[in-house]
Structure formats: structure tokens, C-alpha cells
Write a protein that holds these residues in place. Structure first.
Motif, short mmCIF file in Angstrom:
data_model
loop_
_atom_site.label_atom_id
_atom_site.label_comp_id
_atom_site.label_asym_id
_atom_site.label_seq_id
_atom_site.Cartn_x
_atom_site.Cartn_y
_atom_site.Cartn_z
N SER A 1 0.82 -1.21 0.00
CA SER A 1 0.00 0.00 0.00
C SER A 1 0.85 1.25 0.00
N GLY A 2 0.30 2.31 -0.56
CA GLY A 2 0.92 3.62 -0.49
C GLY A 2 2.38 3.64 -0.88
N ALA A 3 3.24 4.02 0.07
CA ALA A 3 4.67 4.21 -0.20
C ALA A 3 5.49 2.94 0.03
N PHE A 4 4.87 1.79 -0.04
CA PHE A 4 5.56 0.51 0.21
C PHE A 4 6.82 0.39 -0.64
N LEU A 5 6.71 0.61 -1.94
CA LEU A 5 7.85 0.44 -2.84
C LEU A 5 8.91 1.51 -2.61
N ASP A 6 8.50 2.75 -2.42
CA ASP A 6 9.48 3.83 -2.20
C ASP A 6 10.23 3.64 -0.88
N GLY B 1 15.56 -0.25 -9.20
CA GLY B 1 16.71 -1.14 -9.19
C GLY B 1 17.46 -1.15 -7.88
N ALA B 2 17.00 -0.36 -6.91
CA ALA B 2 17.69 -0.26 -5.60
C ALA B 2 19.17 0.01 -5.80
N THR B 3 19.48 1.00 -6.64
CA THR B 3 20.87 1.25 -7.03
C THR B 3 21.72 1.89 -5.93
N LEU B 4 21.13 2.20 -4.79
CA LEU B 4 21.96 2.67 -3.67
C LEU B 4 22.88 1.54 -3.21
N ILE C 1 21.20 9.24 -3.12
CA ILE C 1 20.75 9.26 -1.72
C ILE C 1 19.29 9.70 -1.64
N PHE C 2 18.89 10.53 -2.59
CA PHE C 2 17.52 11.03 -2.62
C PHE C 2 16.68 10.35 -3.70
N GLN C 3 17.02 9.09 -3.98
CA GLN C 3 16.22 8.21 -4.84
C GLN C 3 16.20 8.65 -6.30
N ILE C 4 17.18 9.41 -6.74
CA ILE C 4 17.28 9.83 -8.15
C ILE C 4 18.49 9.13 -8.74
N ASN C 5 18.27 8.21 -9.68
CA ASN C 5 19.39 7.38 -10.13
C ASN C 5 19.63 7.38 -11.63
N GLU C 6 19.11 8.38 -12.34
CA GLU C 6 19.37 8.43 -13.78
C GLU C 6 20.87 8.50 -14.11
N PRO C 7 21.71 9.23 -13.33
CA PRO C 7 23.15 9.21 -13.63
C PRO C 7 23.74 7.81 -13.60
N ILE C 8 23.26 6.96 -12.70
CA ILE C 8 23.76 5.59 -12.63
C ILE C 8 23.16 4.75 -13.76
N LEU C 9 21.86 4.89 -13.98
CA LEU C 9 21.18 4.07 -15.00
C LEU C 9 21.77 4.27 -16.39
N PRO D 1 7.37 11.60 0.54
CA PRO D 1 7.87 11.97 -0.79
C PRO D 1 8.78 10.86 -1.32
N TRP D 2 8.72 10.62 -2.62
CA TRP D 2 9.53 9.54 -3.18
C TRP D 2 11.03 9.84 -3.09
N VAL D 3 11.40 11.09 -2.81
CA VAL D 3 12.81 11.46 -2.69
C VAL D 3 13.33 11.31 -1.26
N THR D 4 12.52 10.78 -0.35
CA THR D 4 12.97 10.58 1.03
C THR D 4 14.11 9.56 1.07
N PRO D 5 15.23 9.87 1.69
CA PRO D 5 16.37 8.94 1.71
C PRO D 5 16.00 7.59 2.32
N ALA D 6 16.74 6.56 1.88
CA ALA D 6 16.53 5.21 2.38
C ALA D 6 16.71 5.16 3.89
N ILE D 7 16.03 4.24 4.52
CA ILE D 7 16.00 4.01 5.97
C ILE D 7 15.13 5.06 6.65
N ILE D 8 15.39 6.35 6.37
CA ILE D 8 14.52 7.39 6.91
C ILE D 8 13.11 7.21 6.35
#
Length: 454
Positions: free
Chosen positions: A299-304, A313-316, A342-350, A393-400
Motif C-alpha cells: 500500500s501507499g509508499a511501500f515500494l518507495d 533497481g535499488a541502485t543505492l 541518496i535522494f532516490q534519483i538514479n538516472e546518472p547511474i542508470l 515523498p519519493w525522494v525521502t532517503p533510504a531508511i529514513i
């Protein structure tokens, strides 16, 4: 393989991703982010008092500052935002859909809203307890349950918004239904009269449909109740399941591997479904429900919060693996990709590694998120982790993100940390393998250069 993808998969994915109805749904729900975020925050702040460890001190602090009624403001905000979520969605979807046809969307969204209200019951079941008497339950005209406005009715709102807008736009193109006023009339008035008959006809058609539905099809049930019975409840049960979660995650990352934005393509399908489940969780949490088995899982933000750690891709985890096993080789890429990652934006890596259209990364890019999805789903279903009860927000850092999405429960942060470790372990062997392949290429190139120099 690439020929097969170009011939069969790419056309279907592009068609799905550019479907005007799915785009309207996605854009409208995304446009409501301010409403859902403040409503979610209000619910979260009102219910931090139930979090083990910090709950009692937090509650005492709030009472000492704002008094015993300190939850009133949060309750008011929830009522003005999440409790009327479907109404906002009807306005937004109709407006976006009408604009995709070249219409300004103003009259269309008003007609769609009126059409939605036409299909709502006018009589509600209420219980009245006279002073000194027994409680009496019965139907009372003019009482409408808030469930017809909240996320419970979101699917109905989407259907009505699309249907009413499609009818209105088509009727508005019929010249014989257009009323032309003299040139001296203000443009806004002239435009309204030009669409007067199409708007009236649309509302009449929707109202007639609702009457026929109740008389001959649904045994007196209104559209929302009937849809919940025959479609939404079974569909929701299928959505909130591990197979569906694995399917969605697999498709999202499969699309990314061929260069297509998976979340955007599938967003028109997944967003309304997961939003509905998420709002149901928020409502339960706002009501103080303690039984975790009553909450939805996917539900909701489960994936984020638990899967898209660093982005699709969980590129962190990949970034962490490159810091360990390929820091020198990927120095510039890490410098560019780590801060946004860190803020869930991974186009540079992709696109910088690259992962897209690179068969070397196909397995970890898809396998890692699927394993994380399974771990997250099972952890919540077994009661080890608190369900998602807040929008983030989808840009919330992982773990937080895991901490906030679960209403401040430490179990959410622990699950996100475990998933990040899973991602790291999955990516690490491929980072090492990529390093060996690069080393062989460099050595081969050096040998070739030496041969030419000789």
C-alpha cells in the motif's frame, strides 16, 4: 533479442505509457501530492503517541504545549484532505483528460464532478439516541457517508471522471449542440453557453445510467457499492498479494532495462490501486486501530520505502558496492551519482554506467528488487514490521523513508536497512565481474598497442 524487443515490446510499452487516460490518472494523483502529504503528516503527528518508546513522552509534550485537544488541528487537516480525496481526483482527472483533447478542461471537470454527485446515495443510515430512550437506526435523507468521498470510492471516481469527460468532449464537438451568442458577449460567457447543452446532456446521461443500474442491474445498489461488490473488492485482494507485488516490480525493472521509464508506464495502473490501499491504512491509523492484520501490506509508499532504495533497481546498494569494489574505476560516476542517489534519483547511474540495455546488469537490477519485495511483504504480513501508514515523498532517503512510512516505528527503518544490505550483496559480485572484464579489455588493448609499436 533486441529485434524482438523493438518489434513487440517497445510498441506496446510506448502505447501503454502514452495512453491519455492512464496519463490523466497518473498526473492528477501526482498533482495532489500537497494534499496527500499534509494529510498524511497530520495523521502521523496525531498518532505518534502510540509508537512504543517515544509515544508517551511525545503525547505528554504535546498536551503540555497545546492542551488536551492537541489532535484537533490534525483531525481537521485530515478531514479537509484525505477524507475528500476522491473529489479532488475527479476534478483533476477530468481536467487533465479534457486538456489532452485540446479543451481548456474547466467546464469538463465541473460536469464530471456533478456527474459523480448524481451517482451518490441521497439517504444515509444514521443512529439516533433520544434522551432517555433507546437508539433508533434508519434511513435519513441528506446524510452522506464520507466513505463516498474518501479513497474508498477512488476507483468509482476514476471511472466516472473518465466516462463523463469522454461523453462531454464528444458532445461538445457536435455543432448542432453549440449555442453561439453575439460577438459583443464576453468570451467566458460565450464559451460557457457554447458548452451548455453538452454539459446538461452529459449529466442527464450519467444520471439515467445510474437509475437504470439501480432498477435493473444492481438490485438498488448505487454505482460505488455495486463496483465494490463485483470488482474493487476482488481486485484489491489480488493487488494486495505477493504475486502481484512481484509482477509489478518485475515489469517496472524489465521496462527500465530496455530504456523505458517503468514507473511512468505502469503508474496509471499501480498508482490508483496502491493509493487506495494506502489511504485505507491511513484511515485505520487515524482511527487508532491496533490490530495490524486489518492493514493492507502492498500500500501507499511501500515500494518507495522498502524497494526503490536509491531509485528503481535499488541502485543505492550498487553505489555502495562500487565504493567497495570499484571506487577507482568508477570515481567520476560515483561523484555524479551518489548525491542524487541518496535522494532516490538514479538516472546518472542508470545511463552513466550504463545499466539500461546492458545485459551484464540485467540479473541484479531485477533480482535485487524482487528479493527486497518478497522480504518486505513477508516481514509485514508476519507482523515483524509495522505496515505503511503514512505517505512520504519519493525522494525521502533510504531508511529514513522506512521509519516515516511506518509511522515512526523503528521496524520500518530496520527493514529498509536489511533490504539495502540485500541490494549490496546482490550487486557486489557483478561489480567485481565488471571490474575483471574491464581489466581484460584494458590489458588486451595494451597488448594490441605494444604489438603495433613493434
Amino acid at each position: 533479442m533486441m529485434n524482438f524487443i523493438d518489434k513487440y515490446i517497445m510498441p506496446f510499452a510506448n502505447k501503454l505509457g502514452n495512453n491519455r487516460h492512464l496519463l490523466a490518472i497518473r498526473d492528477a494523483l501526482v498533482g495532489m501530492i500537497a494534499i496527500t502529504m499534509i494529510g498524511s503528516l497530520a495523521v502521523l503527528l496525531n498518532n505518534l503517541g502510540s509508537v512504543p518508546g517515544i509515544g508517551k513522552p511525545y503525547q505528554n509534550l504535546m498536551i503540555s504545549i497545546f492542551g488536551e485537544t492537541w489532535t484537533t488541528l490534525g483531525g481537521d487537516i485530515w478531514w479537509g484532505t484525505l477524507a475528500f480525496m476522491t473529489i479532488f481526483a475527479v476534478f483533476g482527472i477530468s481536467h487533465k483528460l479534457a486538456k489532452s483533447y485540446g479543451d481548456d478542461g474547466f467546464e469538463a471537470m465541473l460536469v464530471a464532478a456533478a456527474s459523480f454527485f448524481v451517482l451518490i446515495p441521497q439517504v444515509g443510515n444514521v443512529t439516533i439516541t433520544p434522551e432517555g430512550g433507546e437508539a433508533v437506526t434508519g434511513g435519513a435523507w441528506g446524510f452522506i457517508s464520507w466513505n463516498y468521498f474518501s479513497a474508498t470510492a477512488l476507483f468509482t471516481g476514476i471511472v466516472v471522471a473518465i466516462a463523463a469527460t469522454e461523453i462531454f468532449i464528444r458532445l461538445a464537438k457536435v455543432k448542432k449542440l453549440e449555442i453561439n451568442l453575439p460577438d459583443g458577449v464576453p468570451p467566458a460567457v460565450a464559451r460557457s453557453f457554447a458548452k451548455l447543452l453538452p454539459g446538461m446532456a452529459t449529466i442527464f446521461i450519467i444520471g439515467l445510467f445510474g437509475l437504470i443500474l439501480r432498477k435493473f442491474i444492481s438490485s438498488g445498489a448505487y454505482l460505488n457499492d455495486w463496483l465494490n461488490t463485483v470488482l474493487v473488492t476482488p481486485l484489491t485482494g489480488a493487488v494486495d498479494s505477493l504475486p502481484f507485488a512481484i509482477l509489478i516490480v518485475g515489469l517496472v525493472h524489465g521496462f527500465w532495462m530496455i530504456g523505458l521509464h517503468g514507473p511512468n508506464i505502469l503508474g496509471g495502473i499501480t498508482t490508483p490501486l496502491m493509493t487506495k490501499l494506502g489511504q485505507e491504512n491511513l484511515n485505520l491509523y487515524a482511527q487508532g486501530v491496533k490490530d495490524l492484520s486489518e492493514y493492507n501490506i502492498l500500500s501507499g509508499a511501500f515500494l518507495d520505502a522498502f524497494v526503490y532504495l536509491g531509485g528503481s533497481g535499488a541502485t543505492l546498494g550498487l553505489i555502495a558496492a562500487m565504493f567497495i569494489a570499484g571506487r577507482k574505476r568508477n570515481k567520476q560516476l560515483l561523484a555524479l551519482g551518489t548525491p542524487p542517489g541518496i535522494f532516490q534519483i538514479n538516472e546518472p547511474i542508470l545511463f552513466g554506467l550504463p545499466i539500461v540495455l546492458n545485459p551484464i546488469w540485467f540479473i541484479p537490477f531485477i533480482l535485487g528488487p524482487i528479493l527486497m519485495t518478497v522480504t518486505s511483504y513477508l516481514s509485514i504480513s508476519l507482523g515483524l514490521v509495522h505496515p505503511v501508514v503514512a505517505d512520504i515523498p519519493w525522494v525521502t532517503p533510504a531508511i529514513i523513508g522506512g521509519l516515516l512510512a511506518t509511522g515512526g516505528h523503528i521496524s520500518g527503518a530496520v527493514l529498509a536497512a536489511v533490504n539495502l544490505a540485500i541490494s549490496f550483496v546482490v550487486y557486489l559480485p557483478f561489480v567485481i565481474a565488471q571490474g575483471k572484464m574491464d581489466a581484460k579489455k584494458i590489458k588486451a588493448a595494451e597488448n594490441k598497442t605494444d604489438t603495433l609499436n613493434m
